[in-house]
Design a protein around this motif. Structure first.
Motif, short mmCIF file in Angstrom:
data_model
loop_
_atom_site.label_atom_id
_atom_site.label_comp_id
_atom_site.label_asym_id
_atom_site.label_seq_id
_atom_site.Cartn_x
_atom_site.Cartn_y
_atom_site.Cartn_z
N LEU A 25 11.68 -9.62 -4.48
CA LEU A 25 12.54 -10.34 -3.54
C LEU A 25 12.48 -9.67 -2.17
CD1 LEU A 25 15.67 -10.75 -5.85
CD2 LEU A 25 14.02 -12.52 -5.24
N ILE A 30 16.70 -12.67 -0.69
CA ILE A 30 18.01 -12.21 -1.17
C ILE A 30 19.13 -12.86 -0.38
CG2 ILE A 30 19.54 -10.20 -1.38
CD1 ILE A 30 16.94 -8.57 -2.03
N THR A 51 26.18 -10.85 -5.17
CA THR A 51 24.98 -11.58 -5.59
C THR A 51 24.38 -10.81 -6.76
OG1 THR A 51 24.54 -12.27 -3.32
CG2 THR A 51 22.71 -12.42 -4.87
N LEU A 53 21.31 -9.81 -8.53
CA LEU A 53 19.89 -9.76 -8.24
C LEU A 53 19.05 -9.75 -9.51
CD1 LEU A 53 19.95 -7.08 -5.40
CD2 LEU A 53 19.84 -9.58 -5.16
N ALA A 66 24.31 -7.02 -5.73
CA ALA A 66 24.41 -6.68 -4.31
C ALA A 66 25.83 -7.00 -3.87
CB ALA A 66 23.41 -7.50 -3.50
N TYR A 135 23.62 -1.98 -3.19
CA TYR A 135 23.00 -2.46 -4.42
C TYR A 135 23.44 -1.52 -5.53
CZ TYR A 135 19.67 -5.40 -1.78
OH TYR A 135 19.07 -6.34 -0.98
#
Length: 164
Positions: A25, A30, A51, A53, A66, A135
């Motif tokens: 990604l 992203i 999000t 991932l 994330a 992250y």
């Protein structure tokens, strides 16, 4: 002969590498992914966007989420059942360990910084005048258990985040 064939098949499958999804990604990809509010393993504080991932933090297995944390956000002391590690992607993330969120206990972690959240270890975090992107990776299932009542008006009196 059939017995030998079955034994070899069973042995080779026992040593087979686990199936892992191949994911690549870019930052633009992203940014285009779906973002949600509170999710499993997040603080749930209003304004934070999450999000997923990779994987699913609600089930057994590896995951990476994330977090996009707005400026001037505070996350009260809490812990997770799984061990996690994290990288600060952008901004400055003020992170501390302990059962009470104290300004004096945070360490500023800028872009490229790394930290861990050991399983069951209380920690807290905040942003100041700029947002941060973090992250976080772990092995689910994960959860979030608050220790202290937050003074942040975006959280409930019980210290639990107000749902988005």
């Amino acid at each position: 002969m059939l017995g030998l064939s079955l034994a070899l098949t069973a042995t080779s499958s026992a040593f087979a590498a686990p199936q892992v999804s191949e994911i690549r990604l870019t930052p633009l990809e992203i940014a285009a992914m779906a973002k949600g509010g509170a999710g499993v393993g997040t603080s749930g504080v209003t304004g934070i966007q999450t999000t997923t991932l990779y994987g699913d933090p609600a089930v057994t297995g590896p995951y990476t989420i994330a977090l996009r944390v707005p400026a001037n956000t505070r996350i009260a002391a809490h812990f997770h059942r799984d061990q996690r590690s994290a990288v600060v992607v952008s901004g400055t993330w003020y992170f501390g360990y302990g059962i009470k969120a104290e300004e004096a206990a945070v360490k500023p972690l800028g872009s490229g910084s790394f930290y861990t959240e050991p399983a069951g270890a209380p920690h807290f975090a905040l942003t100041r005048n700029e947002p941060a992107v973090i992250y976080i990776s772990g092995i689910g299932p994960t959860d979030t258990q608050y220790i202290e009542v937050a003074s942040d008006p975006r959280t409930s009196a019980a210290g639990r985040p107000i749902a988005n």
